[in-house]
Design an enzyme around this catalytic site. Structure first.
Site, PDB file in Angstrom:
ATOM      1  N   LYS A 156      31.668  48.726  45.918  1.00 61.91           N
ATOM      2  CA  LYS A 156      31.903  47.536  45.098  1.00 61.91           C
ATOM      3  C   LYS A 156      31.651  47.874  43.637  1.00 61.91           C
ATOM      4  O   LYS A 156      30.865  48.780  43.349  1.00 61.91           O
ATOM      5  CB  LYS A 156      30.957  46.435  45.569  1.00 61.91           C
ATOM      6  N   HIS A 214      39.594  45.523  53.477  1.00 59.95           N
ATOM      7  CA  HIS A 214      39.217  44.122  53.361  1.00 59.95           C
ATOM      8  C   HIS A 214      40.252  43.468  52.472  1.00 59.95           C
ATOM      9  O   HIS A 214      40.235  43.656  51.255  1.00 59.95           O
ATOM     10  CB  HIS A 214      37.825  43.968  52.741  1.00 59.95           C
ATOM     11  N   ASP A 260      35.508  39.222  41.722  1.00 61.78           N
ATOM     12  CA  ASP A 260      35.564  39.287  43.185  1.00 61.78           C
ATOM     13  C   ASP A 260      35.370  37.887  43.770  1.00 61.78           C
ATOM     14  O   ASP A 260      34.385  37.609  44.434  1.00 61.78           O
ATOM     15  CB  ASP A 260      34.458  40.248  43.665  1.00 61.78           C
ATOM     16  N   ASP A 295      37.033  36.204  45.979  1.00 58.68           N
ATOM     17  CA  ASP A 295      37.334  36.005  47.396  1.00 58.68           C
ATOM     18  C   ASP A 295      38.174  34.761  47.661  1.00 58.68           C
ATOM     19  O   ASP A 295      37.878  33.972  48.557  1.00 58.68           O
ATOM     20  CB  ASP A 295      36.036  35.998  48.220  1.00 58.68           C
TER      21      ASP A 295
END
Ligand code: RNT
Ligand code: ZN
Length: 420
Positions: free
Chosen positions: A227, A288, A296, A298
């Protein structure tokens, strides 16, 4: 509804002009497993019996849409509702925090029996199970987990990793399908630290110990997820891309692979451009699929350029079957079942579309040095009548054509979700 068969026949003719076999593409897309993450259903809350259920680790769900699942029964019911509208081979991806026990069980004490209900459910549905250690949302995760300088804390998380690999083996045995485990640690720092290598040496040692202690475990594949940064941990990430890639390559074991999350890179970096480099050295990759919006975040997976580019690249590399495709998003601002359906359908859509291009011919054109034809070919299929094939595929699988699913999900919201 329009005449779906007529549309499909026409699309078949269109693609046949370029030597593309639509039925073959449908077959491959349909049998490519997508691992659906359970955590969209409850905003990554989990089912542990504890008072403080706050999400931590630098990830965040935003929104307060009503009706989220609050126990295992509700979550499975919601997943089943979503599954009605998701065509193709599925797996369910669980986090360790989704254990089911009568009393609180700490992360280092979880056992297969705490996941028996999930395993029974998966066997009944005929689907595989994947797994994730939960190295966040826990009092012992606030100052690092597997990289912690506090030896007691670090050992606690090593025990968690070990327990998870054994549960992975249990899932593989119960379902008869390999269990893909994703290891993601949030460890990092708000400020750039003085000692940047100490935590990494400890993280490396922790992974080594987890794998050494469970070396006899069978049927499990381990992704190591990197990450760029998390919220509150903006300056330094222990499990950076370089760290994780280094770990995987040095380990040189078939079951230890890279996890690439589409939200885990700098904004102009794309996963689609990383796959070939990793496949030069590795046999498998865990994906992913998510959607980062400025960070990030999501967001629900979209049928966007990057998702399509990733699937297209996998097809061109001939690596669609070697890639473990999983989704990872958590949107609490819309109906959570709609979120699953939209994100999963988009992922499958991108796979099917990617299979509808004349890859062999394009490779030949490139090898012959015809760069003009290469560009012409790359552009031509962007406006191909793909949706006619997609609709036919959904109809054939009885998973709802077009927006048909929407009314049913709204009914479910009224009858079930809003009554919670
Ligand atoms: C976090 C990682 C990780 C999590 C899940 C819940 O940035 O993407 O994969 O989203 O494990
Ligand atoms: Zn992820």
């Amino acid at each position: 509804m329009y005449d779906i068969t007529k549309g499909y026949e026409l699309a078949k003719e269109y693609y046949a002009q370029y030597g593309i076999d639509v039925d073959k593409a449908i077959k491959i897309a349909d049998s490519t497993p997508i691992s659906m993450h359970c955590w969209q259903g409850d905003d990554v809350a989990g089912l542990e019996k504890k008072d403080d259920a706050a999400l931590s680790g630098g990830i965040q769900t935003t929104g307060n849409y009503p009706g989220k699942a609050t126990n295992g029964e509700e979550l499975r019911k919601d997943i089943e509702e979503a599954m009605k509208f998701i065509p193709g081979e599925l797996k369910l991806n669980l986090h360790a925090s989704y254990l089911e026990a009568d009393t609180f069980v700490d992360r280092d004490a979880i056992r297969p029996e705490h996941f028996e209900k999930w395993a029974d459910w998966a066997v009944e549905k005929g689907i595989g199970l994947d797994f994730n250690p939960t190295y966040f949302s826990h009092p012992k995760s606030e100052h690092g987990t597997l990289s912690s300088a506090d030896e007691e804390v670090r050992q606690f998380w090593i025990r968690h990793g070990i327990a998870c690999r054994k549960i992975g083996e249990y899932f593989a045995n119960r379902t008869g399908k390999p269990c893909v485990i994703n290891h993601w640690t949030p460890d990092g720092d708000k400020e750039f630290p003085i000692d940047t290598i100490g935590p990494r040496l400890r993280l490396k040692d922790s992974y080594d110990r987890v794998f050494e202690a469970t070396k006899d475990v069978k049927g499990v594949i381990d992704g190591i997820e990197s990450k760029v940064f998390g919220i509150g941990l903006e300056s330094y990430t222990v499990g950076s891309h370089e760290f994780c890639m280094g770990y995987v390559m040095k380990a040189n074991k078939d079951h230890i692979i890279m996890t690439l999350d589409t939200g885990h890179y700098h904004p102009t970096e794309v996963v689609s451009a990383k796959l070939a480099a990793i496949y030069t050295f590795s046999n498998n990759v865990l994906l992913h699929v998510s959607r980062p919006v400025r960070w990030d975040s999501d967001h629900v997976v979209s049928f966007d350029d990057e998702t399509r580019a990733i699937m297209s690249e996998l097809v061109k590399l001939g690596k669609l079957q070697d890639t473990f495709i999983a989704t990872d998003f958590f949107d609490a601002s819309i109906n959570r079942i709609a979120a699953w359906v939209i994100g999963m359908r988009n992922t499958r859509k991108a796979i099917l579309e990617a299979l509808l291009q004349p890859v062999d011919e394009m490779k030949k054109i490139e090898a012959a040095g015809d760069v003009s034809a290469r560009l012409a070919f790359k552009e031509e299929f962007k406006a191909a009548p793909f949706s006619l094939v997609w609709d036919y595929y959904c109809a054939k699988n009885n998973k709802g054509v077009g927006l048909e699913w929407l009314d049913e999900v709204k009914e479910y919201e009224k009858d079930v979700l809003l009554k919670r």
